[in-house]
Write a protein that holds these residues in place. Structure first.
Motif, short mmCIF file in Angstrom:
data_model
loop_
_atom_site.label_atom_id
_atom_site.label_comp_id
_atom_site.label_asym_id
_atom_site.label_seq_id
_atom_site.Cartn_x
_atom_site.Cartn_y
_atom_site.Cartn_z
N ILE A 284 -16.65 50.12 122.62
CA ILE A 284 -15.95 51.27 122.51
C ILE A 284 -16.44 52.21 121.24
O ILE A 284 -16.91 51.86 120.26
CB ILE A 284 -14.52 50.84 122.25
CG1 ILE A 284 -14.45 50.17 121.05
CG2 ILE A 284 -13.79 50.18 123.58
CD1 ILE A 284 -12.75 50.01 120.53
N GLN A 285 -16.15 53.55 121.47
CA GLN A 285 -16.30 54.47 120.34
C GLN A 285 -14.82 54.66 119.71
O GLN A 285 -13.92 55.05 120.56
CB GLN A 285 -16.95 55.59 121.07
CG GLN A 285 -18.30 55.42 121.28
CD GLN A 285 -18.75 56.87 121.98
OE1 GLN A 285 -18.51 57.13 123.04
NE2 GLN A 285 -19.51 57.69 121.28
N LEU A 286 -14.79 54.82 118.41
CA LEU A 286 -13.65 55.07 117.78
C LEU A 286 -13.40 56.50 117.62
O LEU A 286 -14.31 57.16 117.42
CB LEU A 286 -13.67 54.22 116.31
CG LEU A 286 -13.64 52.97 116.23
CD1 LEU A 286 -13.57 52.32 114.75
CD2 LEU A 286 -12.77 52.24 117.14
N ASN A 287 -12.26 56.98 117.76
CA ASN A 287 -11.98 58.10 117.59
C ASN A 287 -11.43 58.57 116.13
O ASN A 287 -10.50 58.30 115.72
CB ASN A 287 -10.56 58.95 118.45
CG ASN A 287 -10.45 60.32 118.56
OD1 ASN A 287 -10.55 61.06 117.54
ND2 ASN A 287 -9.68 60.69 119.50
N VAL A 288 -12.46 58.80 115.40
CA VAL A 288 -12.35 59.13 113.96
C VAL A 288 -11.17 60.03 113.50
O VAL A 288 -10.45 59.67 112.80
CB VAL A 288 -13.63 59.02 113.15
CG1 VAL A 288 -13.45 59.38 111.62
CG2 VAL A 288 -14.56 58.22 113.60
N PRO A 289 -11.41 61.36 114.09
CA PRO A 289 -10.08 62.19 113.46
C PRO A 289 -8.93 61.79 113.86
O PRO A 289 -7.75 61.87 113.04
CB PRO A 289 -10.54 63.53 114.36
CG PRO A 289 -12.01 63.39 114.68
CD PRO A 289 -12.17 61.77 114.81
N ALA A 290 -8.67 61.39 115.14
CA ALA A 290 -7.52 61.08 115.57
C ALA A 290 -6.91 59.72 114.73
O ALA A 290 -5.62 59.40 114.43
CB ALA A 290 -7.33 60.55 116.97
N GLN B 142 -12.35 55.87 124.54
CA GLN B 142 -12.06 55.31 125.95
C GLN B 142 -10.84 54.53 126.00
O GLN B 142 -10.27 53.85 125.20
CB GLN B 142 -13.26 54.43 126.07
CG GLN B 142 -14.63 54.94 126.32
CD GLN B 142 -15.37 54.85 124.86
OE1 GLN B 142 -14.37 54.42 123.76
NE2 GLN B 142 -16.70 54.71 124.58
N LEU B 143 -10.29 54.61 127.14
CA LEU B 143 -9.27 53.79 127.64
C LEU B 143 -9.44 52.51 127.90
O LEU B 143 -10.27 52.12 128.59
CB LEU B 143 -8.36 54.48 128.86
CG LEU B 143 -7.41 53.73 129.47
CD1 LEU B 143 -6.09 53.98 128.41
CD2 LEU B 143 -6.95 54.23 130.82
N LEU B 144 -8.92 51.46 127.15
CA LEU B 144 -9.06 50.20 127.34
C LEU B 144 -7.84 49.63 128.51
O LEU B 144 -7.01 50.06 128.37
CB LEU B 144 -8.89 49.24 126.21
CG LEU B 144 -10.04 49.49 125.09
CD1 LEU B 144 -9.64 48.57 124.00
CD2 LEU B 144 -11.29 48.89 125.73
N PRO B 145 -8.22 48.65 129.37
CA PRO B 145 -7.24 48.23 130.46
C PRO B 145 -5.98 47.91 129.58
O PRO B 145 -6.09 47.08 128.59
CB PRO B 145 -7.92 47.03 130.93
CG PRO B 145 -9.66 47.37 130.87
CD PRO B 145 -9.72 47.99 129.38
N PRO B 146 -5.01 47.73 130.38
CA PRO B 146 -3.64 47.36 129.80
C PRO B 146 -3.58 45.90 129.13
O PRO B 146 -3.14 45.45 128.40
CB PRO B 146 -2.44 47.84 130.85
CG PRO B 146 -3.24 47.85 131.96
CD PRO B 146 -4.68 48.36 131.69
N ASP B 147 -4.32 45.20 130.07
CA ASP B 147 -4.25 43.54 129.67
C ASP B 147 -5.33 43.25 128.45
O ASP B 147 -5.39 42.17 128.27
CB ASP B 147 -4.64 42.62 130.92
CG ASP B 147 -5.98 43.01 131.62
OD1 ASP B 147 -6.70 44.14 131.06
OD2 ASP B 147 -6.14 42.45 132.72
#
Length: 564
Positions: free
Chosen positions: A499-505, A516-521
Motif C-alpha cells: 500500500i501507499q500512504l496518503n500523506v496529505p490526508a 488504495q482501498l483495502l478489503p473490509p476483512d
C-alpha cells in the motif's frame, strides 16, 4: 512437494519487491519465515506464507483485488502487537468426500500461540441470516429498542460487551429498521414485519419523549440508569425516562429516510400508515415553523440542526455542508408534501430555489478538498439522495394529490433533477472507488437504473456516469469480504509493502490513511460513516452491530441488484 516447485514459488513471490509492476501484485510483507502449499489431490494454486508480521495467502487464479489475502491482526493472530513471528504453517485441504460448504484451513504456529484460519462456502443469504441472529434477544447491540455498538470490559471478549447510550442511537436504529423494512418487502416474512415494527415504535418513543413536537431525542434511558450528565434531560412526558438532547441533522436524516419506507412498504393499514406519516409531518413542520432550525430543549437551535439560508449560504463555517443541508431540506419538504398535499411545503421549496439558490448548492454537495473528505457527510448525503428521489416518485405516482398539484410539483422536480444529478455523479466519482454496496445501491436507485425506477423515468435525457452492473459486482465483492467477526480489532496495515500512504490526508485527518482501498476483512470493521482508507484503526475494546451489512444486503435484494 518437488523442490523445483518450491524454488519457482519463491522466485515469483520474491520478485514482487524488486518488480512492483508484476501482474501478480506486490508482496504485502517481507521477512518471510515459512511457506506452505495445499497437498490436496484436487487442483489448488494457493500458496501460504508466514512472516514476522502475520500470514499471507496468494492465489494466482483470483482477481487482482483478491490475489493476496493478509491475516495479520488479532482478528486472525493470537497477539495485540504487529509482530507475531510465524514459525510454521500447515494447509489442511478438504477431501473429495467432504461437505461442499467446507473449504480449506490453515494452522499457523507463532511465537505468541496457535491460530487456525478456516474457510467455509457461504451464500450472501446465509451471511445475512448469520448477522440477523445478532439481533435475537437478548442482543448485546440493543437496549430499550435502540441499536448501536457495545463496549467490552475485557479486551477481545465479546461476552463482556455491553451497549451504552450512543450519540447517534436514533440514526443507527433507523439504519437497522431500514434493513428490516427492505427484508419484509422482499420476503413478506411475518417475523420480519414484527421485528421491524418493534424498532419503529422505539423511534416513535424518541419523538415523544422530548415533549417537543417534531424534535426527537438522540437516545433514551431510564432515569435510574445513571445520574444527570451533560446533554441528558428528564422527559416532561414520561416520569421514569430521560433523553439525550442536542439532536443533530444526522438523526433527522435517519428518521426522514426510514419513515416513508415504513409508510409504504411496512404499514398494512391506515392506522399504521398514519403513525409513520405523523412523524414525517411533525419533523418537517417543526423545521419550517422555527425559521429553518431544529429547536431543542433549551429553546435554542441545536448545534447541527441548521437549514437556515442566512447561515447556510452566508456563514463560511457551513460552506462544506452547504450542498448537503440544501439536499436534506429539499428531501424533507418534498417527501412531506407527497403525503400531505400541504402547499406550505411546496411553496417552501420554491422559496429556497428562487430566493436562496439552494438548487445551485446541490451541484457541490460533496466538497473534494483533501482535508475535508467527510465520510459521515457522505452517509447523510446518500440517505438524502434516496429520500429525495423517493419523494419524486411518490409525488409522480400519487393518488392523493390533485392533477394540478402533481403538475406544479413536477415543474419543481424537473428543475431540481439536473442539479441533483450533477451533484450525485460528482459525489460518486469518489464513492465508486470504495466499492461499497450501500453507496452503490443508492446511486443505482437515484440514477434510475433499478427495477422500480426503470418503469417510471422522472426525466429523459440524463445518462448516469456509472453502470449498475459494475457497481453491483463491486457491492457483492464488498459483502463477500465483510468479516463475520463484529469486534473492532486493532489493525497494523501501515507496515505493509503493498500500500501507499496518503500523506496529505493522513496529516489532515490525524490518522494514517492509504491511497488504495483495502478489503473490509483486512481493516477494522466500520460503519458507512467511517474512513474507508484508515489503515491502523481499531482497539479490540468495541464491537459493531451488523446493521450496515444488513441494510446494504436487503437494499440490493429489494432493488434486484443481487438476484435471489
Amino acid at each position: 512437494m518437488p523442490s523445483g516447485r518450491l524454488h519457482w514459488y519463491f522466485s515469483r513471490l520474491a520478485g514482487q519487491i524488486s518488480n512492483p509492476g508484476s501482474d501478480i501484485g506486490r508482496l504485502p510483507f517481507a521477512n518471510i519465515t515459512t511457506l506452505s502449499v495445499s497437498h490436496s489431490t484436487s487442483s489448488d494454486s494457493r500458496v501460504w506464507l508466514g512472516a514476522l508480521r502475520g500470514a499471507m495467502r496468494f492465489d494466482s487464479n483470483a482477481t487482482d483485488i483478491d490475489a493476496w489475502r493478509v491475516f495479520n491482526s488479532a482478528r486472525y493472530m493470537p497477539t495485540r502487537q504487529s509482530i507475531v513471528n510465524v514459525s510454521s504453517l500447515a494447509v489442511l485441504s478438504r477431501t473429495r468426500d467432504a461437505p461442499s460448504d467446507l473449504g480449506s484451513a490453515a494452522v499457523v504456529v507463532t511465537n505468541r500461540g496457535l491460530a487456525i484460519i478456516r474457510f467455509e462456502m457461504w451464500t450472501l443469504a446465509q451471511k445475512a441470516d448469520y448477522f440477523q441472529k445478532f439481533f435475537d434477544p437478548p442482543s448485546r447491540f440493543v437496549k430499550y429498542g435502540l441499536v448501536c455498538g457495545c463496549l467490552m470490559s475485557s479486551w477481545g471478549d465479546i461476552r463482556t460487551c455491553v451497549k451504552k447510550p450512543c450519540d447517534s442511537d436514533g440514526l443507527w436504529t433507523t439504519i437497522y429498521l431500514g434493513s428490516q423494512v427492505f427484508r419484509y418487502a422482499v420476503t413478506h416474512d411475518v417475523e420480519a414485519k414484527k421485528e421491524a415494527w418493534t424498532y419503529f415504535e422505539t423511534l416513535e418513543l424518541l419523538n415523544k419523549v422530548t415533549g417537543i413536537s417534531g424534535y426527537p431525542g438522540r437516545s433514551v434511558a431510564n432515569r435510574s440508569d445513571f445520574p444527570p450528565k451533560p446533554r441528558w434531560y428528564p422527559s416532561p412526558v414520561y416520569s421514569d425516562l430521560q433523553f439525550y438532547g442536542d439532536t443533530s441533522s444526522d438523526e433527522i436524516v435517519g428518521h426522514q429516510f426510514v419513515h416513508p419506507l415504513v409508510h409504504d412498504l411496512l404499514a398494512e393499514n391506515d392506522d399504521e400508515r398514519q403513525r409513520a406519516y405523523i412523524l414525517i409531518l411533525n419533523i418537517t413542520t417543526h423545521i419550517l415553523t422555527h425559521d429553518w432550525y431544529l429547536i431543542g430543549e433549551n429553546h435554542n437551535h441545536t448545534r447541527w440542526g441548521i437549514w437556515n439560508p442566512l447561515q447556510i449560504n452566508n456563514d463560511s463555517y457551513y460552506q462544506e455542508t452547504r450542498g448537503l443541508n440544501s439536499l436534506q431540506i429539499f428531501a424533507f419538504l418534498l417527501q412531506t408534501y407527497a403525503y400531505s398535499g400541504d402547499e406550505r411545503f411546496l411553496n417552501a421549496v420554491n422559496l429556497l430555489i428562487q430566493s436562496y439558490q439552494y438548487d445551485i448548492n446541490l451541484i457541490n454537495q460533496k466538497m473534494i478538498a483533501v482535508c475535508d473528505n467527510s465520510f459521515s457527510d457522505d452517509e447523510l448525503a446518500y440517505l438524502s439522495y434516496f429520500n429525495l428521489v423517493y419523494a419524486f416518485h411518490t409525488i409522480t405516482s400519487s393518488t392523493r394529490l390533485s392533477k394540478e398539484q402533481r403538475h406544479r410539483a413536477q415543474d419543481l422536480i424537473d428543475h431540481l433533477l439536473p442539479y441533483m444529478q450533477i451533484g450525485l455523479d460528482l459525489s460518486h466519482k469518489y464513492k465508486i472507488l470504495e466499492k461499497t454496496p450501500f453507496y452503490n445501491f443508492i446511486y443505482c436507485y437515484a440514477s434510475e437504473q433499478v427495477n422500480v425506477t426503470r418503469e417510471a423515468t422522472l426525466k429523459k435525457g440524463f445518462r448516469a456516469s456509472f453502470d449498475c452492473d459494475s457497481l453491483s459486482k463491486d457491492g457483492v465483492w464488498f459483502l463477500r469480504r465483510w468479516t463475520l467477526d463484529p469486534i473492532e480489532w486493532q489493525q497494523f496495515n501501515s507496515d505493509r509493502l503493498d500500500i501507499q500512504l496518503n500523506v496529505p490526508a493522513s496529516k489532515c485527518q490525524n490518522e494514517i490513511q492509504s491511497l488504495q482501498l483495502l478489503p473490509p476483512d483486512e481493516r477494522s470493521i466500520a460503519r458507512w460513516n467511517s474512513g474507508m482508507y484508515d489503515v491502523d484503526d481499531g482497539s479490540g475494546w468495541e464491537a459493531l452491530d451488523p446493521s450496515s451489512f444488513l441494510v446494504s444486503y436487503w437494499g440490493m435484494r429489494y432493488f434486484n441488484l443481487l438476484g435471489a
